[in-house]
Scaffold this motif. Sequence first.
Motif, PDB file in Angstrom:
ATOM      1  N   ARG A  10      22.290 -33.296 -63.375  1.00  0.00           N
ATOM      2  CA  ARG A  10      23.640 -33.107 -63.912  1.00  0.00           C
ATOM      3  C   ARG A  10      23.628 -32.104 -65.067  1.00  0.00           C
ATOM      4  NH1 ARG A  10      23.907 -38.729 -62.816  1.00  0.00           N
ATOM      5  NH2 ARG A  10      23.186 -39.196 -64.934  1.00  0.00           N
ATOM      6  N   ARG A  11      22.616 -32.171 -65.880  1.00  0.00           N
ATOM      7  CA  ARG A  11      22.507 -31.228 -66.995  1.00  0.00           C
ATOM      8  C   ARG A  11      22.339 -29.802 -66.483  1.00  0.00           C
ATOM      9  NH1 ARG A  11      17.646 -31.095 -71.492  1.00  0.00           N
ATOM     10  NH2 ARG A  11      18.483 -29.405 -72.781  1.00  0.00           N
ATOM     11  N   LEU A  12      21.502 -29.632 -65.427  1.00  0.00           N
ATOM     12  CA  LEU A  12      21.338 -28.308 -64.844  1.00  0.00           C
ATOM     13  C   LEU A  12      22.636 -27.809 -64.242  1.00  0.00           C
ATOM     14  CD1 LEU A  12      17.844 -28.547 -63.099  1.00  0.00           C
ATOM     15  CD2 LEU A  12      18.480 -26.996 -64.947  1.00  0.00           C
ATOM     16  N   ASP A  13      23.340 -28.714 -63.554  1.00  0.00           N
ATOM     17  CA  ASP A  13      24.617 -28.318 -62.970  1.00  0.00           C
ATOM     18  C   ASP A  13      25.605 -27.882 -64.040  1.00  0.00           C
ATOM     19  OD1 ASP A  13      26.534 -28.282 -60.611  1.00  0.00           O
ATOM     20  OD2 ASP A  13      27.543 -29.669 -61.974  1.00  0.00           O
ATOM     21  N   ARG A  14      25.636 -28.630 -65.151  1.00  0.00           N
ATOM     22  CA  ARG A  14      26.546 -28.288 -66.241  1.00  0.00           C
ATOM     23  C   ARG A  14      26.132 -26.951 -66.870  1.00  0.00           C
ATOM     24  NH1 ARG A  14      26.678 -32.904 -68.084  1.00  0.00           N
ATOM     25  NH2 ARG A  14      24.840 -32.785 -69.418  1.00  0.00           N
ATOM     26  N   LEU A  15      24.833 -26.744 -67.048  1.00  0.00           N
ATOM     27  CA  LEU A  15      24.363 -25.480 -67.626  1.00  0.00           C
ATOM     28  C   LEU A  15      24.713 -24.294 -66.717  1.00  0.00           C
ATOM     29  CD1 LEU A  15      20.828 -26.318 -69.091  1.00  0.00           C
ATOM     30  CD2 LEU A  15      22.756 -25.341 -70.346  1.00  0.00           C
ATOM     31  N   VAL A  16      24.457 -24.425 -65.418  1.00  0.00           N
ATOM     32  CA  VAL A  16      24.733 -23.327 -64.499  1.00  0.00           C
ATOM     33  C   VAL A  16      26.222 -23.007 -64.473  1.00  0.00           C
ATOM     34  CG1 VAL A  16      24.697 -22.634 -62.072  1.00  0.00           C
ATOM     35  CG2 VAL A  16      22.695 -23.728 -63.092  1.00  0.00           C
ATOM     36  N   THR A  17      27.064 -24.065 -64.479  1.00  0.00           N
ATOM     37  CA  THR A  17      28.511 -23.844 -64.466  1.00  0.00           C
ATOM     38  C   THR A  17      28.968 -23.116 -65.724  1.00  0.00           C
ATOM     39  OG1 THR A  17      28.824 -25.833 -63.128  1.00  0.00           O
ATOM     40  CG2 THR A  17      30.749 -24.974 -64.307  1.00  0.00           C
ATOM     41  N   ASP A  18      28.499 -23.595 -66.890  1.00  0.00           N
ATOM     42  CA  ASP A  18      28.913 -22.954 -68.145  1.00  0.00           C
ATOM     43  C   ASP A  18      28.337 -21.546 -68.277  1.00  0.00           C
ATOM     44  OD1 ASP A  18      30.347 -25.160 -68.801  1.00  0.00           O
ATOM     45  OD2 ASP A  18      28.884 -26.006 -70.178  1.00  0.00           O
ATOM     46  N   ILE A  19      27.103 -21.344 -67.778  1.00  0.00           N
ATOM     47  CA  ILE A  19      26.507 -20.003 -67.844  1.00  0.00           C
ATOM     48  C   ILE A  19      27.306 -19.024 -66.986  1.00  0.00           C
ATOM     49  CG2 ILE A  19      24.503 -18.640 -67.123  1.00  0.00           C
ATOM     50  CD1 ILE A  19      22.770 -21.061 -68.013  1.00  0.00           C
ATOM     51  N   ALA A  20      27.690 -19.480 -65.768  1.00  0.00           N
ATOM     52  CA  ALA A  20      28.501 -18.618 -64.910  1.00  0.00           C
ATOM     53  C   ALA A  20      29.836 -18.298 -65.558  1.00  0.00           C
ATOM     54  CB  ALA A  20      28.710 -19.293 -63.557  1.00  0.00           C
ATOM     55  N   GLU A  21      30.441 -19.307 -66.199  1.00  0.00           N
ATOM     56  CA  GLU A  21      31.715 -19.091 -66.878  1.00  0.00           C
ATOM     57  C   GLU A  21      31.560 -18.089 -68.014  1.00  0.00           C
ATOM     58  OE1 GLU A  21      35.743 -19.557 -68.001  1.00  0.00           O
ATOM     59  OE2 GLU A  21      34.661 -20.009 -66.158  1.00  0.00           O
ATOM     60  N   ALA A  22      30.513 -18.262 -68.821  1.00  0.00           N
ATOM     61  CA  ALA A  22      30.295 -17.352 -69.953  1.00  0.00           C
ATOM     62  C   ALA A  22      30.004 -15.934 -69.478  1.00  0.00           C
ATOM     63  CB  ALA A  22      29.143 -17.859 -70.817  1.00  0.00           C
ATOM     64  N   SER A  23      29.343 -15.784 -68.313  1.00  0.00           N
ATOM     65  CA  SER A  23      28.970 -14.454 -67.821  1.00  0.00           C
ATOM     66  C   SER A  23      30.178 -13.670 -67.322  1.00  0.00           C
ATOM     67  CB  SER A  23      27.942 -14.581 -66.697  1.00  0.00           C
ATOM     68  OG  SER A  23      26.770 -15.226 -67.170  1.00  0.00           O
ATOM     69  N   GLU A  57      25.283 -39.344 -80.123  1.00  0.00           N
ATOM     70  CA  GLU A  57      25.688 -38.789 -78.829  1.00  0.00           C
ATOM     71  C   GLU A  57      24.460 -38.505 -77.993  1.00  0.00           C
ATOM     72  OE1 GLU A  57      27.461 -34.624 -77.751  1.00  0.00           O
ATOM     73  OE2 GLU A  57      29.114 -35.940 -78.355  1.00  0.00           O
ATOM     74  N   VAL A  58      24.529 -38.774 -76.706  1.00  0.00           N
ATOM     75  CA  VAL A  58      23.408 -38.584 -75.794  1.00  0.00           C
ATOM     76  C   VAL A  58      23.049 -37.106 -75.727  1.00  0.00           C
ATOM     77  CG1 VAL A  58      22.603 -38.879 -73.428  1.00  0.00           C
ATOM     78  CG2 VAL A  58      24.106 -40.590 -74.462  1.00  0.00           C
ATOM     79  N   PHE A  59      21.767 -36.808 -75.839  1.00  0.00           N
ATOM     80  CA  PHE A  59      21.314 -35.412 -75.808  1.00  0.00           C
ATOM     81  C   PHE A  59      21.549 -34.814 -74.426  1.00  0.00           C
ATOM     82  CE2 PHE A  59      17.932 -32.396 -74.748  1.00  0.00           C
ATOM     83  CZ  PHE A  59      18.191 -31.425 -75.679  1.00  0.00           C
ATOM     84  N   GLY A  60      21.946 -33.570 -74.392  1.00  0.00           N
ATOM     85  CA  GLY A  60      22.124 -32.857 -73.143  1.00  0.00           C
ATOM     86  C   GLY A  60      23.478 -33.012 -72.526  1.00  0.00           C
ATOM     87  N   LYS A  61      24.370 -33.724 -73.208  1.00  0.00           N
ATOM     88  CA  LYS A  61      25.708 -33.912 -72.647  1.00  0.00           C
ATOM     89  C   LYS A  61      26.539 -32.642 -72.742  1.00  0.00           C
ATOM     90  CE  LYS A  61      29.499 -37.235 -72.732  1.00  0.00           C
ATOM     91  NZ  LYS A  61      30.083 -38.431 -73.400  1.00  0.00           N
ATOM     92  N   HIS A  62      26.182 -31.754 -73.680  1.00  0.00           N
ATOM     93  CA  HIS A  62      26.893 -30.477 -73.866  1.00  0.00           C
ATOM     94  C   HIS A  62      25.904 -29.332 -73.713  1.00  0.00           C
ATOM     95  CE1 HIS A  62      30.719 -32.242 -75.299  1.00  0.00           C
ATOM     96  NE2 HIS A  62      29.921 -33.192 -75.784  1.00  0.00           N
ATOM     97  N   SER A  63      26.396 -28.225 -73.166  1.00  0.00           N
ATOM     98  CA  SER A  63      25.523 -27.063 -72.931  1.00  0.00           C
ATOM     99  C   SER A  63      25.375 -26.167 -74.148  1.00  0.00           C
ATOM    100  CB  SER A  63      26.072 -26.227 -71.763  1.00  0.00           C
ATOM    101  OG  SER A  63      27.347 -25.693 -72.101  1.00  0.00           O
ATOM    102  N   GLY A  64      26.259 -26.326 -75.133  1.00  0.00           N
ATOM    103  CA  GLY A  64      26.226 -25.437 -76.290  1.00  0.00           C
ATOM    104  C   GLY A  64      26.894 -24.101 -76.046  1.00  0.00           C
ATOM    105  N   LEU A  65      27.682 -23.984 -74.957  1.00  0.00           N
ATOM    106  CA  LEU A  65      28.357 -22.731 -74.631  1.00  0.00           C
ATOM    107  C   LEU A  65      29.859 -22.785 -74.852  1.00  0.00           C
ATOM    108  CD1 LEU A  65      26.518 -21.739 -71.329  1.00  0.00           C
ATOM    109  CD2 LEU A  65      26.374 -20.567 -73.522  1.00  0.00           C
ATOM    110  N   GLY A  66      30.399 -23.975 -75.157  1.00  0.00           N
ATOM    111  CA  GLY A  66      31.853 -24.107 -75.265  1.00  0.00           C
ATOM    112  C   GLY A  66      32.461 -23.211 -76.322  1.00  0.00           C
ATOM    113  N   LEU A  67      31.928 -23.269 -77.555  1.00  0.00           N
ATOM    114  CA  LEU A  67      32.499 -22.445 -78.627  1.00  0.00           C
ATOM    115  C   LEU A  67      32.185 -20.960 -78.430  1.00  0.00           C
ATOM    116  CD1 LEU A  67      31.855 -24.707 -81.755  1.00  0.00           C
ATOM    117  CD2 LEU A  67      33.996 -24.326 -80.524  1.00  0.00           C
ATOM    118  N   ALA A  68      31.022 -20.678 -77.817  1.00  0.00           N
ATOM    119  CA  ALA A  68      30.709 -19.265 -77.530  1.00  0.00           C
ATOM    120  C   ALA A  68      31.700 -18.697 -76.528  1.00  0.00           C
ATOM    121  CB  ALA A  68      29.273 -19.155 -77.007  1.00  0.00           C
ATOM    122  N   ILE A  69      32.021 -19.481 -75.507  1.00  0.00           N
ATOM    123  CA  ILE A  69      33.015 -19.032 -74.529  1.00  0.00           C
ATOM    124  C   ILE A  69      34.380 -18.883 -75.189  1.00  0.00           C
ATOM    125  CG2 ILE A  69      34.245 -19.700 -72.434  1.00  0.00           C
ATOM    126  CD1 ILE A  69      31.666 -21.004 -71.464  1.00  0.00           C
ATOM    127  N   ALA A  70      34.728 -19.823 -76.069  1.00  0.00           N
ATOM    128  CA  ALA A  70      36.015 -19.749 -76.766  1.00  0.00           C
ATOM    129  C   ALA A  70      36.109 -18.477 -77.596  1.00  0.00           C
ATOM    130  CB  ALA A  70      36.198 -20.973 -77.653  1.00  0.00           C
TER     131      ALA A  70
END
Length: 531
Positions: free
Chosen positions: A343-356, A476-489
Amino acid sequence: MAPATDSRRNDDVPLAVRWSGRLSLTPRILAVNVFALALLAGGFFYLDSYRTRIVDARLEQSMRELKLLALGLQAAPAARDDALIAAYARQTLDRVRRYGPDGQLVADSFAMAAPRYELVSPESEEWKRHVARFLDKVVDSVVDADRPPDFREPAIDRAEAWPELMLARKTGHPQSMNRYAPDRTFMISAAVALPDGTMLLATENARDITRIVRAERLRLGMVLAVAMLASVLLSLFLARTIVQPLQRLARAAVRVRLGRAREVMVPRLPERRDEIGMLARALSDMSQALRQRIDATDAFAADVSHELKNPIASLRSALDALERVDRPDLRTQLMAIAQDDVRRLDRLVTDIAEASRVDAELSRTRFEPIDLGVLIERMVIAREARGVPRGVRLAFARPRKDLAVVPGDEGRLIRVLDNLIDNAVSFSPEGGLVRIVATVADGQVLVSVEDEGPGVPESEREHIFRRFHSVRPEGEVFGKHSGLGLAIARSIVEGHQGTIAIGDREDAQKGARFVVRLPMAMARDPGIVSE
């Protein structure tokens, strides 16, 4: 076997002028300016027609004057014939000859009085005259001037040696003829047949015609030479001010393309205030933006690689251990870890694609007027309908309709506001309040999101907008956020020509306050109606 390509032709000498049916700007500028002067050089063709008109007028004049002499000879006694001929020759500077009915020469003004000019040997003439005659030949060849026959004194001076005399006796009308003297001056001759069968022939060396044409040609040549020199100098100056800066810019662009130097400085030409200066500064800014984009892409690729390694390593460890563990409780625990990593990989790939694709999509998106007041109100109502975690409350005072209107892409702006509200809710305490304010100030729309959480230390306020940088609340559980939300914003806001920043709350209470500034839509934009 195909011939090997010459890489030097394409890379090392990219700016060389090659034979491809095109020329550089310098010869083109020269050609255009010189072509305009070539039209002026057409004046030499006019000189040829001008000379022809003068010669024709002189021929007509000679025939009229000789006709008057013939009338005088008919009216005067025969004893005065020689005196009239001599007087006419002195007056007109012509050589007048009279031939009898049998064609014999019976009178010659040269025998009556010596001519009032001296013969000069060509060897003793000044070099200027030889140059002038050579130029006469050159100009006549260029303009394809009609060349009259050469003038030669007959060995036996009889009427039959002069075609104009024969034609005048045959037709009964005065005749004239133009010939070239050895020094390329004109010999004008006129012939008249008298009723008693005698004939008159007048010949004149019209050197003044040649002098007039040469003087006009000299003036035209001087004007053409000065104009040509000025045109060439101005063309070279123009080429220097245009071609050389363009060549410098082209060389810098080639170096940027080849990537042989890490820091290629495109000249900005600050002294130029014209279009070339604007082009230089635009290219310089573009190359710097491209360099920054490349650096950001390299850093992003490195960060992505680093962020993907952790869940992949964790997943590999869990799968390796799963093969060696037989206890059901441990296998269940390892399977849960593997699923969490997936799930963490899926979230990372989704956010990375969005940021790209944020930047690329924003560059192609057509912005429409968006009323942020209405947009935020719909988002708050939808969140409250779904339920807000931990009883966190959302407060939003909608501004007047059509006040907080910005040009933008609605889907992207919703993503920014979602990220900010999610971030505020996640840091808010149990039953905390998240305040959302939209207002207008200094031609900008300001949207602020405040929470009652622990706030963000000043040392971390810039770092939280970096990719994969995450400062999460305790517990908060580690890995729940990708760290890309504010960068994308931030990428979306900057793509809308706005800014985003974080600071303390205005009431000095504990908590964080995000402020987004976006340019207002102009009143002329379609879809905007003022109340």
